[in-house]
Write a protein that holds these residues in place. Structure first.
Motif, PDB file in Angstrom:
ATOM      1  N   SER A 110       0.817  -1.221   0.000  1.00 38.31           N
ATOM      2  CA  SER A 110       0.000   0.000   0.000  1.00 38.31           C
ATOM      3  C   SER A 110       0.842   1.260   0.000  1.00 38.31           C
ATOM      4  N   ASP A 111       2.129   1.114  -0.288  1.00 40.25           N
ATOM      5  CA  ASP A 111       3.051   2.258  -0.367  1.00 40.25           C
ATOM      6  C   ASP A 111       3.076   3.049   0.938  1.00 40.25           C
ATOM      7  N   ALA A 112       3.138   2.304   2.066  1.00 39.53           N
ATOM      8  CA  ALA A 112       3.204   2.923   3.390  1.00 39.53           C
ATOM      9  C   ALA A 112       4.488   2.484   4.084  1.00 39.53           C
ATOM     10  N   ASP A 113       5.100   3.379   4.831  1.00 38.41           N
ATOM     11  CA  ASP A 113       6.348   3.090   5.534  1.00 38.41           C
ATOM     12  C   ASP A 113       6.028   2.648   6.957  1.00 38.41           C
ATOM     13  N   ALA A 114       6.129   1.345   7.226  1.00 38.99           N
ATOM     14  CA  ALA A 114       5.794   0.787   8.538  1.00 38.99           C
ATOM     15  C   ALA A 114       7.038   0.766   9.431  1.00 38.99           C
ATOM     16  N   GLY A 115       7.028   1.552  10.495  1.00 36.81           N
ATOM     17  CA  GLY A 115       8.146   1.563  11.430  1.00 36.81           C
ATOM     18  C   GLY A 115       7.828   0.747  12.664  1.00 36.81           C
ATOM     19  N   PHE A 116       7.711  -0.555  12.475  1.00 40.38           N
ATOM     20  CA  PHE A 116       7.256  -1.427  13.553  1.00 40.38           C
ATOM     21  C   PHE A 116       8.375  -2.270  14.167  1.00 40.38           C
ATOM     22  N   ASP A 117       9.589  -2.172  13.637  1.00 33.55           N
ATOM     23  CA  ASP A 117      10.686  -3.014  14.118  1.00 33.55           C
ATOM     24  C   ASP A 117      11.411  -2.329  15.276  1.00 33.55           C
ATOM     25  N   ASN A 118      10.690  -2.158  16.398  1.00 31.76           N
ATOM     26  CA  ASN A 118      11.233  -1.449  17.548  1.00 31.76           C
ATOM     27  C   ASN A 118      10.559  -1.949  18.823  1.00 31.76           C
ATOM     28  N   LEU A 119      11.098  -1.510  19.956  1.00 33.98           N
ATOM     29  CA  LEU A 119      10.615  -2.007  21.244  1.00 33.98           C
ATOM     30  C   LEU A 119       9.149  -1.664  21.481  1.00 33.98           C
ATOM     31  N   GLN A 120       8.724  -0.467  21.109  1.00 31.99           N
ATOM     32  CA  GLN A 120       7.340  -0.056  21.331  1.00 31.99           C
ATOM     33  C   GLN A 120       6.369  -1.030  20.671  1.00 31.99           C
ATOM     34  N   MET A 121       6.621  -1.378  19.415  1.00 28.71           N
ATOM     35  CA  MET A 121       5.697  -2.268  18.707  1.00 28.71           C
ATOM     36  C   MET A 121       5.892  -3.725  19.107  1.00 28.71           C
ATOM     37  N   LEU A 122       7.085  -4.077  19.577  1.00 24.86           N
ATOM     38  CA  LEU A 122       7.273  -5.420  20.131  1.00 24.86           C
ATOM     39  C   LEU A 122       6.368  -5.610  21.340  1.00 24.86           C
ATOM     40  N   LEU A 123       6.337  -4.606  22.216  1.00 25.14           N
ATOM     41  CA  LEU A 123       5.477  -4.699  23.391  1.00 25.14           C
ATOM     42  C   LEU A 123       4.003  -4.697  22.999  1.00 25.14           C
ATOM     43  N   ALA A 124       3.641  -3.846  22.049  1.00 22.21           N
ATOM     44  CA  ALA A 124       2.245  -3.800  21.597  1.00 22.21           C
ATOM     45  C   ALA A 124       1.813  -5.146  21.029  1.00 22.21           C
ATOM     46  N   ALA A 125       2.657  -5.725  20.185  1.00 19.28           N
ATOM     47  CA  ALA A 125       2.334  -7.013  19.577  1.00 19.28           C
ATOM     48  C   ALA A 125       2.322  -8.130  20.612  1.00 19.28           C
ATOM     49  N   ALA A 126       3.205  -8.051  21.608  1.00 25.73           N
ATOM     50  CA  ALA A 126       3.226  -9.067  22.665  1.00 25.73           C
ATOM     51  C   ALA A 126       1.938  -9.018  23.482  1.00 25.73           C
ATOM     52  N   ILE A 127       1.458  -7.807  23.767  1.00 24.85           N
ATOM     53  CA  ILE A 127       0.192  -7.660  24.483  1.00 24.85           C
ATOM     54  C   ILE A 127      -0.960  -8.217  23.645  1.00 24.85           C
ATOM     55  N   ASP A 128      -1.002  -7.852  22.359  1.00 21.88           N
ATOM     56  CA  ASP A 128      -2.056  -8.354  21.467  1.00 21.88           C
ATOM     57  C   ASP A 128      -2.069  -9.877  21.430  1.00 21.88           C
ATOM     58  N   THR A 129      -0.888 -10.455  21.286  1.00 19.94           N
ATOM     59  CA  THR A 129      -0.767 -11.912  21.189  1.00 19.94           C
ATOM     60  C   THR A 129      -1.228 -12.584  22.470  1.00 19.94           C
ATOM     61  N   SER A 130      -0.875 -11.991  23.606  1.00 17.11           N
ATOM     62  CA  SER A 130      -1.261 -12.558  24.898  1.00 17.11           C
ATOM     63  C   SER A 130      -2.773 -12.504  25.102  1.00 17.11           C
ATOM     64  N   LEU A 131      -3.383 -11.393  24.691  1.00 13.38           N
ATOM     65  CA  LEU A 131      -4.836 -11.273  24.820  1.00 13.38           C
ATOM     66  C   LEU A 131      -5.553 -12.290  23.939  1.00 13.38           C
ATOM     67  N   PHE A 132      -5.056 -12.466  22.731  1.00 12.91           N
ATOM     68  CA  PHE A 132      -5.620 -13.458  21.806  1.00 12.91           C
ATOM     69  C   PHE A 132      -5.511 -14.859  22.401  1.00 12.91           C
ATOM     70  N   ALA A 133      -4.339 -15.188  22.930  1.00 12.60           N
ATOM     71  CA  ALA A 133      -4.121 -16.521  23.497  1.00 12.60           C
ATOM     72  C   ALA A 133      -5.009 -16.750  24.712  1.00 12.60           C
ATOM     73  N   GLN A 134      -5.108 -15.764  25.579  1.00 15.07           N
ATOM     74  CA  GLN A 134      -5.909 -15.945  26.781  1.00 15.07           C
ATOM     75  C   GLN A 134      -7.399 -16.014  26.463  1.00 15.07           C
ATOM     76  N   GLN A 135      -7.851 -15.237  25.489  1.00 17.24           N
ATOM     77  CA  GLN A 135      -9.260 -15.315  25.122  1.00 17.24           C
ATOM     78  C   GLN A 135      -9.579 -16.697  24.551  1.00 17.24           C
ATOM     79  N   PHE A 136      -8.631 -17.242  23.770  1.00 17.29           N
ATOM     80  CA  PHE A 136      -8.840 -18.607  23.284  1.00 17.29           C
ATOM     81  C   PHE A 136      -8.872 -19.589  24.453  1.00 17.29           C
ATOM     82  N   ASN A 137      -7.946 -19.455  25.388  1.00 23.02           N
ATOM     83  CA  ASN A 137      -7.883 -20.358  26.534  1.00 23.02           C
ATOM     84  C   ASN A 137      -9.215 -20.385  27.278  1.00 23.02           C
ATOM     85  N   THR A 138      -9.769 -19.208  27.534  1.00 18.08           N
ATOM     86  CA  THR A 138     -11.036 -19.123  28.252  1.00 18.08           C
ATOM     87  C   THR A 138     -12.166 -19.765  27.466  1.00 18.08           C
ATOM     88  N   LEU A 139     -12.254 -19.458  26.182  1.00 21.27           N
ATOM     89  CA  LEU A 139     -13.296 -20.044  25.337  1.00 21.27           C
ATOM     90  C   LEU A 139     -13.178 -21.566  25.286  1.00 21.27           C
TER      91      LEU A 139
END
Length: 251
Positions: free
Chosen positions: A92-121
């Protein structure tokens, strides 16, 4: 199942019957779990489903040969994933600056929420689950086994299946030990001793202490199960892996 009763009495299940989880049920539960909260609605995660006995056997040594890995119906590896979003930005011709600590933490939180919601279900649908605390220890090898591209980091592994018998209750700290009103409450030595007294009094805790020739439960955790040297060694391995696959321009 009554919701309040579920959360108060849930168990970690490590032993499973030979009954396999129906693919349609697993897909439905993962789909429902994907509606968990996430950063900016970007869903910076993926999950690898391992079903075959051969593939689970190959991953077992990377999880220190915990029996639940080969005994479960499916092994799920929840991964931080900035690869997919980065590819979309590139297209989409967009410059994604996601290879950094801020987005690592954001993605880790997202992944954990996804995993835990699956666990509960999954547990609400009669399945049993066990989080494996080994994924970060051997992240490079797990990534290689699962053929993960740059920007995809294994974070959480979950064994899932139909429970074989009753699982033991997990011990938890009293709620007053972890809730702080308004600001963080500084613990006194007496309060710390009181908080951990019930854990130290358990029969299995006394057994751990005796088996490891220690005098306290804290020594078992800090000096045997999670010693400094091991933590630092695995930290170096993980940092090297993240430098090579996550903190990398061009994702």
């Amino acid at each position: 199942m009554e919701i309040d009763r579920y959360f108060a009495t849930r168990r970690t299940v490590r032993r499973y019957t030979s009954r396999q989880i129906e693919p349609e049920l697993l897909t439905r539960l993962l789909d429902e779990a994907s509606h968990a909260p996430n950063t900016g609605n970007m869903q910076l995660y993926s999950v690898i489903v391992t079903r075959s006995a051969e593939d689970k056997q190959a991953l077992a040594p990377l999880h220190f040969n915990q029996p639940s890995v080969t005994g479960c119906s499916v092994l799920l590896t929840f991964c931080i994933d900035i690869n997919r979003f980065g590819l979309w930005c590139k297209e989409s011709d967009a410059d994604a600056g996601f290879d950094n600590l801020q987005m690592l933490l954001a993605a880790a939180i997202d992944t954990s929420l996804f995993a835990q919601q699956f666990n509960t279900l999954a547990e609400l649908h009669g399945l049993g689950c066990c989080y494996l605390g080994t994924t970060a220890y051997n992240a490079p090898q797990i990534a290689e086994a699962l053929k993960l591209p740059d920007g995809v980091v294994p974070l959480i592994s979950l064994t899932v299946g139909y429970p074989d018998g009753d699982a033991p209750a997990s011990d938890r700290l009293p709620i007053e030990a972890i809730v702080h009103e308004g600001e963080y409450r500084r613990y006194t030595p007496a309060q710390i001793r009181e908080i951990y007294a019930s854990q130290e009094a358990r029969d299995d805790s006394r057994q751990f202490i005796a088996e490891n020739s220690k005098s306290t439960l804290a020594q078992v955790f800090a000096e045997v199960r999670y010693p400094r040297a091991t933590n630092e060694a695995f930290s170096k391995t993980l940092q090297k892996y993240l430098d090579s696959t996550f903190y990398k321009r061009g994702n």
